[in-house]
Design a protein around this motif. Structure first.
Motif, short mmCIF file in Angstrom:
data_model
loop_
_atom_site.label_atom_id
_atom_site.label_comp_id
_atom_site.label_asym_id
_atom_site.label_seq_id
_atom_site.Cartn_x
_atom_site.Cartn_y
_atom_site.Cartn_z
N PHE A 187 0.85 -1.18 0.00
CA PHE A 187 0.00 0.00 0.00
C PHE A 187 0.90 1.24 0.00
N ASP A 188 0.38 2.36 0.42
CA ASP A 188 1.14 3.61 0.42
C ASP A 188 2.43 3.46 1.23
N VAL A 240 -0.29 -4.40 2.50
CA VAL A 240 -1.68 -3.98 2.51
C VAL A 240 -2.48 -4.61 3.65
N GLN A 284 -8.79 0.22 12.25
CA GLN A 284 -9.58 -0.12 11.07
C GLN A 284 -10.77 -1.01 11.43
N SER A 340 -15.27 4.05 -0.19
CA SER A 340 -13.90 4.46 0.12
C SER A 340 -12.89 3.47 -0.45
N PHE A 341 -13.16 2.17 -0.25
CA PHE A 341 -12.26 1.15 -0.77
C PHE A 341 -12.16 1.23 -2.29
N GLU A 342 -13.31 1.31 -2.94
CA GLU A 342 -13.33 1.33 -4.41
C GLU A 342 -12.63 2.57 -4.96
N ARG A 343 -12.77 3.68 -4.26
CA ARG A 343 -12.08 4.90 -4.67
C ARG A 343 -10.56 4.72 -4.61
N LEU A 344 -10.09 4.10 -3.53
CA LEU A 344 -8.66 3.84 -3.39
C LEU A 344 -8.15 2.92 -4.50
N LEU A 345 -8.91 1.87 -4.76
CA LEU A 345 -8.48 0.89 -5.76
C LEU A 345 -8.50 1.49 -7.17
N GLN A 381 -8.00 4.54 -7.91
CA GLN A 381 -6.92 5.51 -8.05
C GLN A 381 -5.65 4.83 -8.56
N ARG A 382 -5.50 3.57 -8.23
CA ARG A 382 -4.32 2.83 -8.72
C ARG A 382 -4.50 2.46 -10.18
#
Length: 380
Positions: free
Chosen positions: A191-192, A197, A206, A221-226, A228-229
């Motif tokens: 991850f970052d 991860v 969490q 939120s999860f889908e937004r992070l994924l 973005q990759r």
């Protein structure tokens, strides 16, 4: 105008299949192919020391008829062979027969025929449905990339095994097609700032956060992070289910392989043809050499009273806390450890399950009654 060649499929390259190939080749209007399930010719005379469902002789087997009465009409055995040949000599005779008449190039090893069906126009033509000529295996039988060089490979399934197979083979194959009906959310291992991860998301914070925040917001939120990759929709991987709605796929290289074109994503398979595959979107891939089915596994407990005690229904078992089978809830001396698919490693969970079982088995910790366990199972 020459008539169309008749296509003949011979199933098995043993003592009956080999002469069938040999004599089919005598007819110029016949195109013959032989599928042999095992990795060598000879049929049951090819002794197999390992446990197998294939026919095989015993190690000491000797033929019951003399070599003179056993031999094919146009290929007498060697003078040095015994009158009643040992199975190794019999197998060697069959291999010499195949070599002498050039039969091996018509034989496809490791090709199992699982079904033979009449064609729709059988009543008029007498034809049978043409089967896919490429090799089909399950990912369980895939070991490494050797033998897949410069081939067209179709990998069916976008779980962790399917993703790993597709990525590995994309380095050596001519082209890899990854088939997925419902897509998947793909996580990187890191991850970052290079943090693993699973360590990022499996924290007390969490866990508390997931209990407080509504599930739709967590999924968003999860889908937004994924995304973005990499944009899952653009790459043909976006599933209909939410990010927390099914088991995730862990793969670091798959998006890059798709971007480079060495892996191409396809929807579900509609139909197999002799050398091609048609997909649900109507597209067709020609000259497919290999198909790897990464479609998951089924399990059973046949070891326990022939599977009649702990029954499995569509990969589900009635077990309290996924450990104690309801069928043995009267004593709870039987436990199933590790029958769970977690988000993350299974090993710490197996450890905890073992500790729970020992608390009951050895320390006398009281478990719920059968009725209470059954109620928990019905809820969960």
């Amino acid at each position: 105008m020459p008539s169309e060649k008749k296509q003949l499929l011979i199933v098995g390259a043993g003592a009956s299949g080999l002469p069938s190939i040999r004599h089919a080749l005598l007819y110029p209007n016949v195109q013959v192919t032989c599928f042999e399930k095992s990795n060598d010719i000879g049929g049951l005379w090819n002794y197999k020391p390992h446990q197998t469902d294939l026919s095989t002789v015993m190690k000491s087997t000797v033929i019951n008829s003399s070599k003179e009465m056993t031999a094919f009409s146009d290929f007498p055995p060697e003078d040095t062979m015994a009158n009643f040949m040992h199975n190794t000599e019999m197998c060697r005779y069959l291999k010499n027969y195949a070599k002498n008449f050039g039969l091996t190039k018509y034989i496809k090893l490791n090709h199992a025929v699982v079904s033979i069906v009449r064609n729709d126009d059988y009543a008029e033509t007498g034809k049978w449905r043409k089967q896919f000529e490429g090799r089909i295996i399950h990912s369980h039988d895939y070991k490494d990339h050797r033998g897949y060089e410069d081939k067209v490979v179709v990998v069916v399934g976008l779980g962790n095994s399917g993703g790993d197979c597709a990525v590995e083979l994309s380095r050596v194959a001519k082209q890899v097609y990854l088939v997925t009906r419902r897509g998947s959310w793909v996580f990187n291992r890191l991850f970052d700032r290079g943090e693993p991860v699973d360590m990022v998301f499996n924290t007390k914070f969490q866990m508390l956060f997931s209990q407080v925040v509504p599930t739709p917001i967590l999924n968003w939120s999860f889908e937004r992070l994924l995304n973005q990759r990499f944009d899952h929709a653009k790459y043909g991987l976006k599933p209909e289910h939410s990010a927390l709605g099914a088991h995730i796929t862990i793969n670091d290289e798959l998006p890059n392989r798709i971007a480079c074109g060495t892996v191409r994503v396809k929807p579900g398979i509609k139909e197999f043809y002799q050398k091609s595959i048609q997909f649900e979107d109507g597209s067709v891939v020609e000259n497919v050499d290999e198909v790897i089915l990464a479609t998951g596994f089924s399990f059973h407990f046949n070891l326990v009273e022939g599977g009649e005690l702990v029954k499995v229904n569509e990969n589900k078992v009635d077990a309290y806390k996924y450990v104690f089978p309801l069928a043995t809830a009267d004593h709870n001396t039987l436990a199933i450890i590790g029958l769970i698919q977690p988000i993350g490693s299974i090993m710490p969970i197996s450890e905890m399950q073992a500790r729970v079982y020992m608390e009951s088995f050895a320390a006398g910790r009281q478990l719920p009654t059968r009725a209470q366990a059954g109620n928990w199972i019905s809820i969960n």
